[in-house]
Design a protein around this motif. Structure first.
Motif, PDB file in Angstrom:
ATOM      1  N   ILE A  26     102.378 -27.765  14.831  1.00  0.00           N
ATOM      2  CA  ILE A  26     102.649 -26.364  14.072  1.00  0.00           C
ATOM      3  C   ILE A  26     101.910 -25.389  14.876  1.00  0.00           C
ATOM      4  O   ILE A  26     102.542 -24.074  15.060  1.00  0.00           O
ATOM      5  CB  ILE A  26     101.960 -26.556  12.841  1.00  0.00           C
ATOM      6  CG1 ILE A  26     102.919 -27.599  11.820  1.00  0.00           C
ATOM      7  CG2 ILE A  26     102.084 -25.131  12.041  1.00  0.00           C
ATOM      8  CD1 ILE A  26     102.090 -27.963  10.743  1.00  0.00           C
ATOM      9  N   VAL A  27     100.698 -25.282  15.310  1.00  0.00           N
ATOM     10  CA  VAL A  27     100.071 -24.461  16.352  1.00  0.00           C
ATOM     11  C   VAL A  27     100.945 -24.090  17.392  1.00  0.00           C
ATOM     12  O   VAL A  27     101.290 -22.945  17.788  1.00  0.00           O
ATOM     13  CB  VAL A  27      98.832 -24.853  16.683  1.00  0.00           C
ATOM     14  CG1 VAL A  27      98.279 -23.820  17.825  1.00  0.00           C
ATOM     15  CG2 VAL A  27      97.778 -24.737  15.364  1.00  0.00           C
ATOM     16  N   VAL A  31     102.498 -20.263  18.285  1.00  0.00           N
ATOM     17  CA  VAL A  31     102.153 -19.545  19.272  1.00  0.00           C
ATOM     18  C   VAL A  31     103.404 -19.233  20.324  1.00  0.00           C
ATOM     19  O   VAL A  31     103.427 -18.205  20.805  1.00  0.00           O
ATOM     20  CB  VAL A  31     100.981 -20.323  20.164  1.00  0.00           C
ATOM     21  CG1 VAL A  31     100.893 -19.933  21.683  1.00  0.00           C
ATOM     22  CG2 VAL A  31      99.771 -20.491  19.500  1.00  0.00           C
ATOM     23  N   ARG A  32     104.347 -20.389  20.258  1.00  0.00           N
ATOM     24  CA  ARG A  32     105.547 -20.104  21.025  1.00  0.00           C
ATOM     25  C   ARG A  32     106.398 -18.820  20.349  1.00  0.00           C
ATOM     26  O   ARG A  32     107.020 -18.099  21.358  1.00  0.00           O
ATOM     27  CB  ARG A  32     106.294 -21.395  21.389  1.00  0.00           C
ATOM     28  CG  ARG A  32     107.700 -21.299  22.028  1.00  0.00           C
ATOM     29  CD  ARG A  32     107.993 -22.547  22.516  1.00  0.00           C
ATOM     30  NE  ARG A  32     109.364 -22.457  23.268  1.00  0.00           N
ATOM     31  CZ  ARG A  32     109.510 -22.156  24.473  1.00  0.00           C
ATOM     32  NH1 ARG A  32     108.250 -22.027  24.917  1.00  0.00           N
ATOM     33  NH2 ARG A  32     110.476 -22.042  25.059  1.00  0.00           N
ATOM     34  N   TYR A  33     106.893 -18.817  19.220  1.00  0.00           N
ATOM     35  CA  TYR A  33     107.641 -18.280  18.640  1.00  0.00           C
ATOM     36  C   TYR A  33     107.280 -16.895  17.972  1.00  0.00           C
ATOM     37  O   TYR A  33     107.982 -15.923  17.661  1.00  0.00           O
ATOM     38  CB  TYR A  33     108.692 -19.036  17.775  1.00  0.00           C
ATOM     39  CG  TYR A  33     109.622 -19.950  18.535  1.00  0.00           C
ATOM     40  CD1 TYR A  33     110.049 -19.611  19.559  1.00  0.00           C
ATOM     41  CD2 TYR A  33     109.321 -21.391  17.941  1.00  0.00           C
ATOM     42  CE1 TYR A  33     110.961 -20.530  20.099  1.00  0.00           C
ATOM     43  CE2 TYR A  33     109.757 -22.264  18.982  1.00  0.00           C
ATOM     44  CZ  TYR A  33     110.823 -22.001  19.709  1.00  0.00           C
ATOM     45  OH  TYR A  33     111.689 -22.803  20.580  1.00  0.00           O
ATOM     46  N   LEU A  34     106.000 -16.845  17.612  1.00  0.00           N
ATOM     47  CA  LEU A  34     105.571 -15.817  16.608  1.00  0.00           C
ATOM     48  C   LEU A  34     105.613 -14.449  17.222  1.00  0.00           C
ATOM     49  O   LEU A  34     106.192 -13.426  16.686  1.00  0.00           O
ATOM     50  CB  LEU A  34     104.119 -15.915  16.047  1.00  0.00           C
ATOM     51  CG  LEU A  34     103.644 -14.861  15.081  1.00  0.00           C
ATOM     52  CD1 LEU A  34     104.550 -14.745  13.645  1.00  0.00           C
ATOM     53  CD2 LEU A  34     102.242 -15.182  14.720  1.00  0.00           C
ATOM     54  N   PRO A  35     105.233 -14.234  18.529  1.00  0.00           N
ATOM     55  CA  PRO A  35     105.315 -13.126  19.234  1.00  0.00           C
ATOM     56  C   PRO A  35     106.918 -12.486  19.055  1.00  0.00           C
ATOM     57  O   PRO A  35     107.406 -11.209  18.786  1.00  0.00           O
ATOM     58  CB  PRO A  35     104.918 -13.253  20.617  1.00  0.00           C
ATOM     59  CG  PRO A  35     104.008 -14.139  20.582  1.00  0.00           C
ATOM     60  CD  PRO A  35     104.547 -15.240  19.480  1.00  0.00           C
ATOM     61  N   ALA A  36     107.839 -13.193  19.623  1.00  0.00           N
ATOM     62  CA  ALA A  36     109.404 -13.046  19.616  1.00  0.00           C
ATOM     63  C   ALA A  36     109.591 -12.642  18.248  1.00  0.00           C
ATOM     64  O   ALA A  36     110.560 -11.876  17.946  1.00  0.00           O
ATOM     65  CB  ALA A  36     110.032 -13.961  20.194  1.00  0.00           C
TER      66      ALA A  36
END
Length: 175
Positions: A26-27, A31-36
């Motif tokens: 989940i982390v 981390v991978r998609y939240l900024p996008a």
């Protein structure tokens, strides 16, 4: 490394190991998609609201929002994947080519379905059902994202298993 990551048999894996593995997963996705997602959502709202100056048509608002989200979302992901690929190959041209390949492999199918069918319908429905276009866009986005990420996460997993992300083919790792 947990027992799951070490390839332990199902009988050797404790509940704590399974919970720890899920939490890491989940982390990783956050981390991978939240900024996008943040940039894409901001661009979606700005583009959607901007066209309300000229029209109140749900279709036009949804289209502008869709285009804004695509530009914002993929700009961030292209930079993210390019940075990952610079770790695999120091040649910037190769990293750019690999970035394009990985974006297509991870998001191609999901994006075609999302852009052509799912997201426009979800955004228009949200705008139509909710009187405030911002809330309508956000509701439609959430509904479309559930479908999009179901497809994209599966594609990402396939690119990892195929060895596309680390520059190795899966056969080379097998033994």
């Amino acid at each position: 490394m947990t027992a799951i990551e070490q390839g332990a048999s199902a009988g050797d894996v404790t509940e704590a190991d399974a919970v720890q593995s899920r939490t890491r997963g989940i982390v990783f996705w956050i981390v991978r998609y939240l900024p996008a997602e943040i940039v894409g959502t901001a661009a979606m709202i700005l583009a959607g609201i901007a066209v309300t100056i000229w029209t109140d048509s749900p279709a036009v608002i949804a289209l502008a929002a869709l285009l804004g989200e695509i530009v914002g979302f993929y700009t961030v992901l292209a930079v993210t994947i390019y940075a990952e690929q610079l770790q695999v190959t120091p040649a910037w041209r190769t990293a750019i080519a690999r970035t394009g390949l990985l974006l297509l492999a991870e998001f191609g199918v999901a994006e075609v379905l999302d852009t052509v069918l799912i997201r426009p319908a979800a955004l228009m429905l949200g705008i139509w059902l909710l009187p405030d276009p911002v809330w309508g866009l956000l509701a439609g986005k959430v509904a479309a994202d559930i479908v999009f990420y179901s497809i994209a996460a599966g594609a990402f997993t396939l690119t990892v298993k195929a060895g596309l992300r680390d520059g190795h083919r899966s056969e080379e790792r097998v033994g």
